[in-house]
Design a protein around this motif. Structure first.
Motif, mmCIF file in Angstrom:
data_model
loop_
_atom_site.group_PDB
_atom_site.id
_atom_site.type_symbol
_atom_site.label_atom_id
_atom_site.label_comp_id
_atom_site.label_asym_id
_atom_site.label_seq_id
_atom_site.Cartn_x
_atom_site.Cartn_y
_atom_site.Cartn_z
ATOM 1 N N TYR A 175 35.756 7.725 28.296
ATOM 2 C CA TYR A 175 34.804 7.047 29.167
ATOM 3 C C TYR A 175 35.087 5.557 29.269
ATOM 4 O O TYR A 175 34.387 4.848 29.980
ATOM 5 N N LEU A 176 36.057 5.089 28.522
ATOM 6 C CA LEU A 176 36.432 3.677 28.610
ATOM 7 C C LEU A 176 37.943 3.565 28.765
ATOM 8 O O LEU A 176 38.558 2.632 28.281
ATOM 9 N N HIS A 177 38.555 4.556 29.422
ATOM 10 C CA HIS A 177 40.005 4.524 29.593
ATOM 11 C C HIS A 177 40.356 3.464 30.624
ATOM 12 O O HIS A 177 40.131 3.633 31.801
ATOM 13 N N ARG A 178 40.937 2.337 30.124
ATOM 14 C CA ARG A 178 41.160 1.205 31.011
ATOM 15 C C ARG A 178 42.636 1.024 31.341
ATOM 16 O O ARG A 178 43.057 -0.053 31.736
ATOM 17 N N CYS A 179 43.412 2.076 31.130
ATOM 18 C CA CYS A 179 44.802 2.102 31.612
ATOM 19 C C CYS A 179 45.639 0.987 31.011
ATOM 20 O O CYS A 179 46.454 0.383 31.705
ATOM 21 N N PHE A 180 45.447 0.681 29.734
ATOM 22 C CA PHE A 180 46.201 -0.398 29.097
ATOM 23 C C PHE A 180 47.704 -0.176 29.219
ATOM 24 O O PHE A 180 48.461 -1.096 29.514
ATOM 25 N N GLU A 181 48.139 1.064 29.018
ATOM 26 C CA GLU A 181 49.583 1.304 28.953
ATOM 27 C C GLU A 181 50.239 1.142 30.314
ATOM 28 O O GLU A 181 51.372 0.678 30.419
ATOM 29 N N LYS A 182 49.524 1.526 31.364
ATOM 30 C CA LYS A 182 50.080 1.328 32.709
ATOM 31 C C LYS A 182 50.143 -0.152 33.043
ATOM 32 O O LYS A 182 51.117 -0.638 33.613
ATOM 33 N N ILE A 183 49.102 -0.877 32.675
ATOM 34 C CA ILE A 183 49.063 -2.307 32.970
ATOM 35 C C ILE A 183 50.179 -3.025 32.219
ATOM 36 O O ILE A 183 50.851 -3.893 32.763
ATOM 37 N N ALA A 184 50.407 -2.602 30.947
ATOM 38 C CA ALA A 184 51.430 -3.261 30.142
ATOM 39 C C ALA A 184 52.806 -3.118 30.772
ATOM 40 O O ALA A 184 53.652 -4.004 30.642
ATOM 41 N N GLU A 185 53.042 -2.009 31.482
ATOM 42 C CA GLU A 185 54.349 -1.818 32.117
ATOM 43 C C GLU A 185 54.536 -2.745 33.302
ATOM 44 O O GLU A 185 55.652 -2.927 33.767
ATOM 45 N N ASN A 186 53.451 -3.300 33.808
ATOM 46 C CA ASN A 186 53.543 -4.137 34.996
ATOM 47 C C ASN A 186 53.382 -5.622 34.691
ATOM 48 O O ASN A 186 53.265 -6.425 35.600
ATOM 49 N N MET A 187 53.333 -5.982 33.423
ATOM 50 C CA MET A 187 53.082 -7.368 33.045
ATOM 51 C C MET A 187 54.262 -7.902 32.239
ATOM 52 O O MET A 187 55.023 -7.139 31.659
ATOM 53 N N ASN A 188 54.365 -9.233 32.153
ATOM 54 C CA ASN A 188 55.332 -9.847 31.253
ATOM 55 C C ASN A 188 54.927 -9.570 29.815
ATOM 56 O O ASN A 188 53.784 -9.222 29.550
ATOM 57 N N TYR A 189 55.881 -9.809 28.915
ATOM 58 C CA TYR A 189 55.564 -9.580 27.505
ATOM 59 C C TYR A 189 54.397 -10.438 27.052
ATOM 60 O O TYR A 189 53.556 -9.998 26.282
ATOM 61 N N GLN A 190 54.350 -11.694 27.528
ATOM 62 C CA GLN A 190 53.256 -12.571 27.111
ATOM 63 C C GLN A 190 51.940 -12.161 27.755
ATOM 64 O O GLN A 190 50.886 -12.290 27.169
ATOM 65 N N GLN A 191 52.036 -11.684 28.989
ATOM 66 C CA GLN A 191 50.803 -11.356 29.715
ATOM 67 C C GLN A 191 50.114 -10.134 29.155
ATOM 68 O O GLN A 191 48.942 -9.892 29.458
ATOM 69 N N VAL A 192 50.825 -9.344 28.349
ATOM 70 C CA VAL A 192 50.223 -8.135 27.795
ATOM 71 C C VAL A 192 49.188 -8.491 26.726
ATOM 72 O O VAL A 192 48.230 -7.756 26.516
ATOM 73 N N ILE A 193 49.377 -9.653 26.083
ATOM 74 C CA ILE A 193 48.562 -9.984 24.899
ATOM 75 C C ILE A 193 47.056 -9.986 25.196
ATOM 76 O O ILE A 193 46.288 -9.416 24.429
ATOM 77 N N PRO A 194 46.582 -10.581 26.316
ATOM 78 C CA PRO A 194 45.138 -10.507 26.576
ATOM 79 C C PRO A 194 44.605 -9.081 26.669
ATOM 80 O O PRO A 194 43.461 -8.823 26.290
ATOM 81 N N TYR B 108 44.008 2.197 37.368
ATOM 82 C CA TYR B 108 43.777 3.334 38.264
ATOM 83 C C TYR B 108 42.497 4.076 37.920
ATOM 84 O O TYR B 108 42.033 4.892 38.701
ATOM 85 N N HIS B 109 41.947 3.807 36.754
ATOM 86 C CA HIS B 109 40.778 4.572 36.323
ATOM 87 C C HIS B 109 39.561 3.673 36.156
ATOM 88 O O HIS B 109 38.562 4.060 35.578
ATOM 89 N N VAL B 110 39.651 2.440 36.662
ATOM 90 C CA VAL B 110 38.556 1.483 36.491
ATOM 91 C C VAL B 110 37.848 1.304 37.822
ATOM 92 O O VAL B 110 38.484 1.155 38.864
ATOM 93 N N LEU B 111 36.548 1.333 37.770
ATOM 94 C CA LEU B 111 35.747 1.077 38.971
ATOM 95 C C LEU B 111 35.768 -0.421 39.230
ATOM 96 O O LEU B 111 35.411 -1.208 38.360
ATOM 97 N N LYS B 112 36.160 -0.812 40.427
ATOM 98 C CA LYS B 112 36.324 -2.247 40.701
ATOM 99 C C LYS B 112 34.986 -2.845 41.120
ATOM 100 O O LYS B 112 34.753 -3.160 42.274
ATOM 101 N N GLY B 113 34.139 -2.987 40.169
ATOM 102 C CA GLY B 113 32.834 -3.583 40.465
ATOM 103 C C GLY B 113 31.754 -2.516 40.484
ATOM 104 O O GLY B 113 31.836 -1.559 41.237
ATOM 105 N N VAL B 114 30.725 -2.730 39.674
ATOM 106 C CA VAL B 114 29.688 -1.712 39.583
ATOM 107 C C VAL B 114 28.829 -1.698 40.850
ATOM 108 O O VAL B 114 28.125 -0.733 41.121
ATOM 109 N N ASP B 115 28.934 -2.774 41.670
ATOM 110 C CA ASP B 115 28.137 -2.807 42.908
ATOM 111 C C ASP B 115 28.653 -1.813 43.945
ATOM 112 O O ASP B 115 28.089 -1.707 45.019
ATOM 113 N N ARG B 116 29.727 -1.121 43.635
ATOM 114 C CA ARG B 116 30.163 -0.058 44.543
ATOM 115 C C ARG B 116 29.295 1.190 44.422
ATOM 116 O O ARG B 116 29.328 2.053 45.286
#
Lengths: 383, 180, 158
Positions: free
Chosen positions: A54-73, B119-127
């Motif tokens: 319920y909180l899957h925020r796609c960290f691994e996909k995002i990490a593939e699209n960022m610089n090494y430094q940008q992954v840290i946040p 791809y799995h995040v809702l872009k803003g709860v106001d949607r």
């Protein structure tokens, strides 16, 4: 005269189906957005099926699209209670791929920050565990102290919760001048509060009754399930990566590994997992004191930061002892400035998978306590 | 100008507090909001510290409720994923009118750092649900959340309860005059 | 025990199934293994007292455009040595034997790899999606994945 006629009840015909109960995803004591599908026989839990994501925020996909430094946040936002500890394995993995040796001062500041954050994490863990067992006052005490630690972080890094402080090869900035005194004051304060908490919560009769002999996790099951951190050490296995595979400069400090011994119940029960956290805070205090003493005053914290982070082709799995257990990052580089793959091996993810095993046969109210004793954070489980 | 100023010095005005019933009702409503206890992600940790000693959220007259039926407003504290979105909509629909929503943190406002590749995040709860107050920050400081709470209180204070249509029409007229 | 020794011992026992050992620091050394014998190799690694690998640290999927890979990081608590196994399968038919019965920690890891990469672990007792909703389409961590336009009527892109 009338004869009393008893109604014959055929107990075999009473509907004895097991009840299925949904706990979460919106529930005050699931520590976030975890959903538990509980199968109950009366009040007794016969099975638990955790539903995560319920909180899957796609960290691994995002990490593939960022610089090494940008992954840290984004790594900060995995386990948002102990962000400093999260950054360390990733940063060290990339440094190892690049072959960078960071300055002494950086190592010391990193260790101090990590241990401070470990204390802050355990404070939350014990506070919410107390809440789950019905104690509200320790929550207020521990959050008061945690706030002091956050003030130090805020002064040093600018952020209260998520820092982006450890960079590949160094730190975002040096610590402020009165850092050492502040940290030593915190250590004093933490010790003082811990004494209070021990009286108030840990050795409280009600608390012991609620947590001892509940949710027993045998050592071999814990290892087979891949548990780590206080969950594993609570079962009596003295395994701590800071001792087993000393990374950074942890081999220079003198500290012990607290393990569960079954003082009030059985080895590996909820109370044991909790007392391990309690005693780890004391050990963290010891490490901080030694590190403050040894820390060099001068030194440039940014001297080893590379202009361009572009590791050679290769892959590495680097793991560190997070407050919740073994946090590993599997970083694959294909020679470009973006990682090919970053996989986070989250301790909570693995620790939670043992929940069905250890909660079968206990009462439903105990399930909440068992869940609290594992100390999960959903940001890390779902990534 | 409202009721509160008169309450500050009741004796200067002859011990009599004058105000419309609407003012009194709104005053009561805005000072005793109950919220739906619902933590999602990082912001929920800041929200926990808000409930603790240093920030003491309850001095705003709010009480955490675990069920949406008893709640006046919901605080969306954290990233809303698509798996969660339908649940939030359900919770929102279960709340009794009048209801309000505070969106806390960048993720709930707009998707935050996950806006591009999430791809799995809702872009803003106001949607999915209407939002009354946005609190920016990643995560916002507890002070920022308190500010958001105060914004919501002032919003409730000015709300029309009686003769809604007439007031709305008046407001619209005013707006048209302004636009001219 | 060093990786070379483990490799030689495994090669003696399993022959062709152990493909090769790649060791170029600073990367971790890893052993390429054929998927057919994976279960037996893992069982040997766990049960042979010489190896005594009792702890599966990490199981990750990887997408190399033509084929998919599963990487196993295994550790021994008692002997304090570790090893990395790699299995490569074609993308059209990504089937790997499940090692869930050997190390229970593989249970959720395998479900995650199935969820995000679409690798099918044969013999897994409950291979369903774990992170994404059960009705999600596609495998997001594959390099050619495109995010959906709508999910249940909710617009997904920004």
């Amino acid at each position: 005269m009338t004869t009393t006629k008893f109604v014959d009840i055929d107990f075999s015909k009473i509907d004895s189906d097991r009840m299925r109960l949904n706990v979460g995803p919106q529930h005050p004591s699931t520590h976030g957005v975890l959903r538990l599908e509980v199968e109950l026989d009366g009040e007794v839990v016969t099975n638990v099926i955790p539903h995560i994501g319920y909180l899957h925020r796609c960290f691994e996909k995002i990490a593939e699209n960022m610089n090494y430094q940008q992954v840290i946040p984004y790594i900060d936002r995995m386990d948002y209670i102990s962000s400093m500890n999260n950054e360390l394995p990733y940063v060290m993995a990339v440094e190892k791929l690049l072959g960078i040796k960071v300055p002494e001062k950086v190592e010391y500041i990193r260790v101090i920050m990590c241990e401070l954050n470990r204390i802050a994490n355990h404070q939350i863990a014990i506070a919410t565990f107390g809440l789950d067992a019905g104690a509200f006052t320790p929550f207020l005490y521990l959050f008061r102290d945690r706030e002091y630690i956050l003030w130090i972080f805020e002064k040093a890094t600018g952020g209260r919760l998520l820092f982006n402080y450890f960079w590949v090869g160094g730190l975002a900035n040096d610590v402020y001048p009165t850092f050492k005194e502040d940290v030593l004051n915190i250590v004093k304060q933490v010790r003082k509060t811990n004494k209070e908490i021990e009286e108030l919560l840990i050795y409280n009769k009600i608390f012991i009754d609620r947590t001892a002999n509940v949710g027993i996790l045998p050592a071999d099951v814990a290892i087979n399930y891949g548990c780590s951190g206080p969950v594993l050490r609570g079962s009596g296995v003295p395994f701590d990566l800071r001792k087993a595979e000393p990374y950074s400069i942890y081999d220079r400090f003198d500290f012990e590994i607290p393990v569960g011994k079954g003082e009030v119940g059985t080895v590996g029960d909820c109370w044991d997992r909790n007392i391990v956290r309690m005693r780890e805070m004391e050990q963290s205090c010891r490490i901080i004191e030694q590190a403050i003493e040894q820390m060099p005053d001068t030194g440039d914290v940014q001297s080893a930061i590379p202009k361009k982070v572009r590791p050679p082709k290769g892959e590495i799995y680097f793991r560190c002892e997070n407050p919740k257990g073994e946090l590993g990052f599997y970083v694959v580089s294909d020679g470009k400035d973006k990682p090919y793959r970053v996989k986070g091996r989250a301790p909570s993810f693995v620790n939670l998978s043992v929940l069905p095993e250890i909660s079968r046969g206990y009462l439903f109210a105990d399930l909440i306590v068992i869940l609290g004793s594992i100390d999960i954070v959903l940001g890390e489980i779902d990534r | 100008m409202g009721l509160l100023d008169r309450l500050d010095n009741p004796y200067d005005t002859g011990g009599i507090v004058l105000g419309t019933l609407e003012d009194i009702l709104n005053w009561g409503r805005s000072k005793s909001d109950w919220y739906l206890h619902f933590g999602l992600a990082c912001c929920a940790i800041e929200f926990m510290s808000m409930n603790a000693s240093h920030f003491d959220f309850m001095r705003f007259g709010i009480i955490p409720r675990a069920t949406p039926r008893q709640a006046d407003f919901i605080m969306i504290t954290g990233t809303v994923t698509l798996k969660m979105a339908e649940r939030i909509k359900l919770l929102w629909e279960q709340m009794a009118e009048p209801k309000y929503c505070i969106s806390v943190g960048s993720c709930a406002n707009s998707g935050g750092p996950y806006w591009q590749y999430g791809y799995h995040v809702l872009k803003g709860v106001d949607r999915i649900i209407p939002v009354h107050v946005y609190v920016p920050g990643c995560p916002p400081r507890p002070e920022a959340m308190e500010e958001g709470m105060m914004k919501l209180q002032s919003l409730i204070d000015q709300q029309a309860i009686f003769r809604k249509r007439k007031k709305l029409a008046e407001e619209e007229e005013l707006l048209q005059i302004k636009q001219r | 025990m060093e990786v070379e020794d483990i490799y030689i011992k495994l090669k003696e026992k399993f022959g062709e199934a152990i493909i090769d050992l790649v060791n170029n620091p600073p990367s971790d050394p890893f052993i390429n293994v054929s998927p057919e014998k994976l279960f037996d190799i893992c069982l040997e690694l766990r049960d042979n007292p010489e190896f005594d690998f009792d702890y599966l640290m990490c199981l990750s999927g990887l997408d190399y455009v033509d084929n998919l890979q599963v990487v196993y990081h295994i550790y021994s608590m008692k002997k304090k040595h570790k090893i990395v196994l790699k299995v490569t399968v074609p993308k059209e038919n990504p089937k790997v034997p499940s090692i869930e019965r050997i190390w229970r920690s593989a249970d959720w890891h395998e479900r995650e790899a199935y969820d995000l990469f679409g690798i099918i672990f044969e013999g897994h007792h409950n291979l369903i999606r774990i992170l994404l909703p059960y009705d999600w389409e596609g495998y997001p961590l594959r390099k050619d994945y495109k995010e959906p336009e709508f999910y249940h009527g909710i617009r997904v892109p920004y």
